[in-house]
Scaffold this motif. Structure first.
Motif, PDB file in Angstrom:
ATOM      1  N   TRP A   7       1.205 -25.731 -46.353  1.00  8.91           N
ATOM      2  CA  TRP A   7      -0.166 -25.453 -46.793  1.00  8.91           C
ATOM      3  C   TRP A   7      -1.083 -26.686 -46.745  1.00  8.91           C
ATOM      4  N   ASP A  43     -11.806 -22.917 -46.743  1.00 13.44           N
ATOM      5  CA  ASP A  43     -10.480 -23.165 -46.180  1.00 13.44           C
ATOM      6  C   ASP A  43      -9.734 -21.847 -46.033  1.00 13.44           C
ATOM      7  N   ASN A  76      -6.131 -21.144 -45.306  1.00 12.74           N
ATOM      8  CA  ASN A  76      -4.853 -21.815 -45.049  1.00 12.74           C
ATOM      9  C   ASN A  76      -3.669 -20.856 -45.054  1.00 12.74           C
ATOM     10  N   CYS A 118      -7.692 -27.724 -45.420  1.00 15.18           N
ATOM     11  CA  CYS A 118      -8.775 -27.924 -44.456  1.00 15.18           C
ATOM     12  C   CYS A 118     -10.071 -28.253 -45.188  1.00 15.18           C
ATOM     13  N   CYS A 172      -4.005 -24.547 -41.237  1.00 14.09           N
ATOM     14  CA  CYS A 172      -5.215 -24.037 -41.893  1.00 14.09           C
ATOM     15  C   CYS A 172      -6.347 -23.972 -40.879  1.00 14.09           C
TER      16      CYS A 172
END
Length: 165
Positions: free
Chosen positions: A143, A95, A97, A146, A102
């Motif tokens: 935030w 991820d 982000n 992902c 993200c």
């Protein structure tokens, strides 16, 4: 010591200092410029005849990427490589982000193969590399992750935290 004598001595010292540097800084040595995956057999380069103690080449001779005997690993002028992806293995996902979105990264080990088998050496008919690419993203506040749910393009998201091959 007279002024003219000092100038002459300075000139001699300057020439002596310059002689310590390699004589042909513009020579493109074969071992530095010939890439067996992309270099043509007829591409010009300089071969080093002997190496100095300081690591610089002492003398060169004209050559080509095809080598001294013309059979080195290179691409003949009569062939054009046709690189195609022949393998892809996922090695990791992670991820990336930020505050307002993200990105979901995939890390894949990719193999490319020359369908025309141009290189004189079969060892160079394929190569592999690590590719880090973004396959999806999410936009939203504060935030978003992902590593779960679905990306904006409908891709299911998960992460194993691996950032390299």
């Amino acid at each position: 010591m007279s002024r003219s004598c000092r100038r002459f001595l300075l000139l001699v010292i300057s020439f002596a200092a310059l002689s310590l540097f390699p004589s042909d800084a513009s020579a493109q040595l074969c071992n530095e410029v010939c890439d067996p995956y992309t270099s043509g057999c007829d591409d010009y380069c300089e071969r080093c005849l002997w190496w100095q103690v300081d690591g610089y080449c002492g003398a060169t001779t004209s050559s080509t990427c095809g080598g001294n005997f013309g059979n080195g690993p290179c691409i003949p002028s009569t062939c054009s490589p046709n690189w195609q992806e022949t393998g892809r293995q996922n090695r990791g996902t992670y991820d990336g982000n930020s505050f307002s979105g993200c990105t979901h990264h995939r890390v894949d080990w990719v193999t490319m193969t020359d369908a025309n088998q141009c290189n004189r050496s079969s060892y160079y008919w394929s190569y592999s590399f690590c590719q880090d690419w973004i396959d999806s993203s999410k936009n939203g506040c504060c935030w978003p992750s992902c590593c779960s749910g679905y990306g904006d393009n409908g891709v299911p998201l998960s992460c194993n935290g691996q950032h390299s091959c």
